[in-house]
Design a protein around this motif. Structure first.
Motif, PDB file in Angstrom:
ATOM      1  N   GLU A  93       0.835  -1.207   0.000  1.00  0.00           N
ATOM      2  CA  GLU A  93       0.000   0.000   0.000  1.00  0.00           C
ATOM      3  C   GLU A  93       0.870   1.258   0.000  1.00  0.00           C
ATOM      4  O   GLU A  93       0.581   2.220  -0.711  1.00  0.00           O
ATOM      5  N   THR A  94       1.928   1.240   0.784  1.00  0.00           N
ATOM      6  CA  THR A  94       2.833   2.398   0.847  1.00  0.00           C
ATOM      7  C   THR A  94       3.504   2.625  -0.501  1.00  0.00           C
ATOM      8  O   THR A  94       3.653   3.765  -0.941  1.00  0.00           O
ATOM      9  N   LEU A  95       3.893   1.553  -1.165  1.00  0.00           N
ATOM     10  CA  LEU A  95       4.591   1.678  -2.449  1.00  0.00           C
ATOM     11  C   LEU A  95       3.662   2.072  -3.597  1.00  0.00           C
ATOM     12  O   LEU A  95       4.132   2.388  -4.686  1.00  0.00           O
ATOM     13  N   LYS A  96       2.356   2.082  -3.362  1.00  0.00           N
ATOM     14  CA  LYS A  96       1.420   2.596  -4.367  1.00  0.00           C
ATOM     15  C   LYS A  96       1.449   4.126  -4.418  1.00  0.00           C
ATOM     16  O   LYS A  96       1.033   4.731  -5.392  1.00  0.00           O
ATOM     17  N   ILE A  97       1.976   4.733  -3.364  1.00  0.00           N
ATOM     18  CA  ILE A  97       2.070   6.191  -3.275  1.00  0.00           C
ATOM     19  C   ILE A  97       3.372   6.626  -3.958  1.00  0.00           C
ATOM     20  O   ILE A  97       4.436   6.076  -3.648  1.00  0.00           O
ATOM     21  N   PRO A  98       3.329   7.573  -4.892  1.00  0.00           N
ATOM     22  CA  PRO A  98       4.551   7.978  -5.600  1.00  0.00           C
ATOM     23  C   PRO A  98       5.721   8.347  -4.684  1.00  0.00           C
ATOM     24  O   PRO A  98       6.855   7.922  -4.933  1.00  0.00           O
ATOM     25  N   ASP A  99       5.472   9.111  -3.632  1.00  0.00           N
ATOM     26  CA  ASP A  99       6.560   9.454  -2.718  1.00  0.00           C
ATOM     27  C   ASP A  99       7.104   8.211  -2.012  1.00  0.00           C
ATOM     28  O   ASP A  99       8.299   8.116  -1.756  1.00  0.00           O
ATOM     29  N   GLY A 100       6.248   7.267  -1.713  1.00  0.00           N
ATOM     30  CA  GLY A 100       6.693   6.027  -1.092  1.00  0.00           C
ATOM     31  C   GLY A 100       7.665   5.274  -1.989  1.00  0.00           C
ATOM     32  O   GLY A 100       8.703   4.788  -1.542  1.00  0.00           O
ATOM     33  N   ARG A 101       7.330   5.195  -3.278  1.00  0.00           N
ATOM     34  CA  ARG A 101       8.227   4.538  -4.244  1.00  0.00           C
ATOM     35  C   ARG A 101       9.541   5.302  -4.382  1.00  0.00           C
ATOM     36  O   ARG A 101      10.612   4.707  -4.443  1.00  0.00           O
ATOM     37  N   ARG A 102       9.450   6.618  -4.404  1.00  0.00           N
ATOM     38  CA  ARG A 102      10.654   7.443  -4.561  1.00  0.00           C
ATOM     39  C   ARG A 102      11.591   7.269  -3.376  1.00  0.00           C
ATOM     40  O   ARG A 102      12.787   7.051  -3.548  1.00  0.00           O
ATOM     41  N   TYR A 103      11.061   7.331  -2.159  1.00  0.00           N
ATOM     42  CA  TYR A 103      11.900   7.177  -0.965  1.00  0.00           C
ATOM     43  C   TYR A 103      12.500   5.770  -0.903  1.00  0.00           C
ATOM     44  O   TYR A 103      13.674   5.596  -0.601  1.00  0.00           O
ATOM     45  N   ALA A 104      11.682   4.767  -1.202  1.00  0.00           N
ATOM     46  CA  ALA A 104      12.177   3.383  -1.176  1.00  0.00           C
ATOM     47  C   ALA A 104      13.292   3.190  -2.197  1.00  0.00           C
ATOM     48  O   ALA A 104      14.316   2.567  -1.895  1.00  0.00           O
ATOM     49  N   ALA A 105      13.123   3.734  -3.396  1.00  0.00           N
ATOM     50  CA  ALA A 105      14.155   3.597  -4.436  1.00  0.00           C
ATOM     51  C   ALA A 105      15.453   4.269  -4.012  1.00  0.00           C
ATOM     52  O   ALA A 105      16.543   3.713  -4.216  1.00  0.00           O
ATOM     53  N   ARG A 106      15.359   5.433  -3.402  1.00  0.00           N
ATOM     54  CA  ARG A 106      16.575   6.118  -2.950  1.00  0.00           C
ATOM     55  C   ARG A 106      17.282   5.344  -1.846  1.00  0.00           C
ATOM     56  O   ARG A 106      18.507   5.267  -1.824  1.00  0.00           O
ATOM     57  N   ILE A 107      16.509   4.789  -0.931  1.00  0.00           N
ATOM     58  CA  ILE A 107      17.114   4.000   0.151  1.00  0.00           C
ATOM     59  C   ILE A 107      17.832   2.790  -0.442  1.00  0.00           C
ATOM     60  O   ILE A 107      18.991   2.520  -0.112  1.00  0.00           O
ATOM     61  N   LEU A 108      17.150   2.069  -1.332  1.00  0.00           N
ATOM     62  CA  LEU A 108      17.761   0.883  -1.928  1.00  0.00           C
ATOM     63  C   LEU A 108      18.993   1.246  -2.760  1.00  0.00           C
ATOM     64  O   LEU A 108      19.985   0.512  -2.759  1.00  0.00           O
ATOM     65  N   MET A 109      18.946   2.374  -3.446  1.00  0.00           N
ATOM     66  CA  MET A 109      20.104   2.812  -4.230  1.00  0.00           C
ATOM     67  C   MET A 109      21.300   3.080  -3.318  1.00  0.00           C
ATOM     68  O   MET A 109      22.410   2.631  -3.594  1.00  0.00           O
ATOM     69  N   GLN A 110      21.067   3.799  -2.223  1.00  0.00           N
ATOM     70  CA  GLN A 110      22.153   4.091  -1.291  1.00  0.00           C
ATOM     71  C   GLN A 110      22.685   2.810  -0.663  1.00  0.00           C
ATOM     72  O   GLN A 110      23.893   2.648  -0.498  1.00  0.00           O
ATOM     73  N   CYS A 111      21.787   1.901  -0.328  1.00  0.00           N
ATOM     74  CA  CYS A 111      22.210   0.636   0.291  1.00  0.00           C
ATOM     75  C   CYS A 111      23.011  -0.217  -0.682  1.00  0.00           C
ATOM     76  O   CYS A 111      23.989  -0.854  -0.296  1.00  0.00           O
ATOM     77  N   SER A 112      22.617  -0.234  -1.940  1.00  0.00           N
ATOM     78  CA  SER A 112      23.324  -1.075  -2.913  1.00  0.00           C
ATOM     79  C   SER A 112      24.734  -0.580  -3.172  1.00  0.00           C
ATOM     80  O   SER A 112      25.601  -1.344  -3.588  1.00  0.00           O
ATOM     81  N   ALA A 113      24.988   0.687  -2.904  1.00  0.00           N
ATOM     82  CA  ALA A 113      26.323   1.251  -3.113  1.00  0.00           C
ATOM     83  C   ALA A 113      27.267   0.974  -1.948  1.00  0.00           C
ATOM     84  O   ALA A 113      28.469   1.164  -2.067  1.00  0.00           O
ATOM     85  N   SER A 114      26.731   0.500  -0.833  1.00  0.00           N
ATOM     86  CA  SER A 114      27.577   0.252   0.341  1.00  0.00           C
ATOM     87  C   SER A 114      28.061  -1.193   0.351  1.00  0.00           C
ATOM     88  O   SER A 114      27.434  -2.082  -0.216  1.00  0.00           O
ATOM     89  N   LYS A 115      29.163  -1.420   1.012  1.00  0.00           N
ATOM     90  CA  LYS A 115      29.720  -2.774   1.121  1.00  0.00           C
ATOM     91  C   LYS A 115      28.752  -3.700   1.846  1.00  0.00           C
ATOM     92  O   LYS A 115      28.534  -4.832   1.429  1.00  0.00           O
ATOM     93  N   GLU A 116      28.153  -3.214   2.914  1.00  0.00           N
ATOM     94  CA  GLU A 116      27.207  -4.033   3.673  1.00  0.00           C
ATOM     95  C   GLU A 116      25.985  -4.383   2.825  1.00  0.00           C
ATOM     96  O   GLU A 116      25.459  -5.487   2.901  1.00  0.00           O
TER      97      GLU A 116
END
Length: 130
Positions: A93-116
């Motif tokens: 439900e949260t990811l149906k909201i455009p801002d929800g998708r945008r924030y989630a994508a940014r978090i995942l992008m930042q996480c994928s760039a880290s070693k952990e």
């Protein structure tokens, strides 16, 4: 919920948009108050709460690598990828909201760039292959 909205908007404004010298003080206050420890579990909540928690987590992920590593350790990736069935409906439900998708994508992008984050991705792929 109004307080959560205010915190998320102020944090985003002060850390990402303002060029103030006190920027570090806002981040330090959020960390000292264990803001990420509070916000990461809230991204599994109903969309009205989760959206503001996502904004906070997203903002902190964009500031320093140490924040990203803590975000990963606190389970944000699992929540965003719906790896816990109890929170799946709420996250969808949260990811149906455009801002929800945008924030989630940014978090995942930042996480994928880290070693952990890369290690987490490797563990996830190893688990799904087995």
């Amino acid at each position: 919920m109004i307080l959560l909205e205010v915190v998320s908007k102020v944090l985003e404004q002060k850390l990402l948009k303002d060029r103030e010298l006190e920027r570090g003080a806002y981040e330090a206050a959020f960390k000292e108050g264990q803001g990420l420890e509070i916000m990461v579990p809230l991204i599994r909540a109903n969309p009205e709460v989760a959206l503001h928690a996502l904004r906070c987590v997203c903002t902190m992920a964009q500031t320093y690598l140490e924040n990203v590593e803590l975000i990963i350790r606190l389970g944000a990736i699992q929540a965003l990828l719906n790896l816990e069935s109890a929170s799946m409906a709420s996250m969808m439900e949260t990811l149906k909201i455009p801002d929800g998708r945008r924030y989630a994508a940014r978090i995942l992008m930042q996480c994928s760039a880290s070693k952990e984050g890369q290690c987490f991705g490797q563990r996830l792929s190893d688990t799904s292959i087995s």
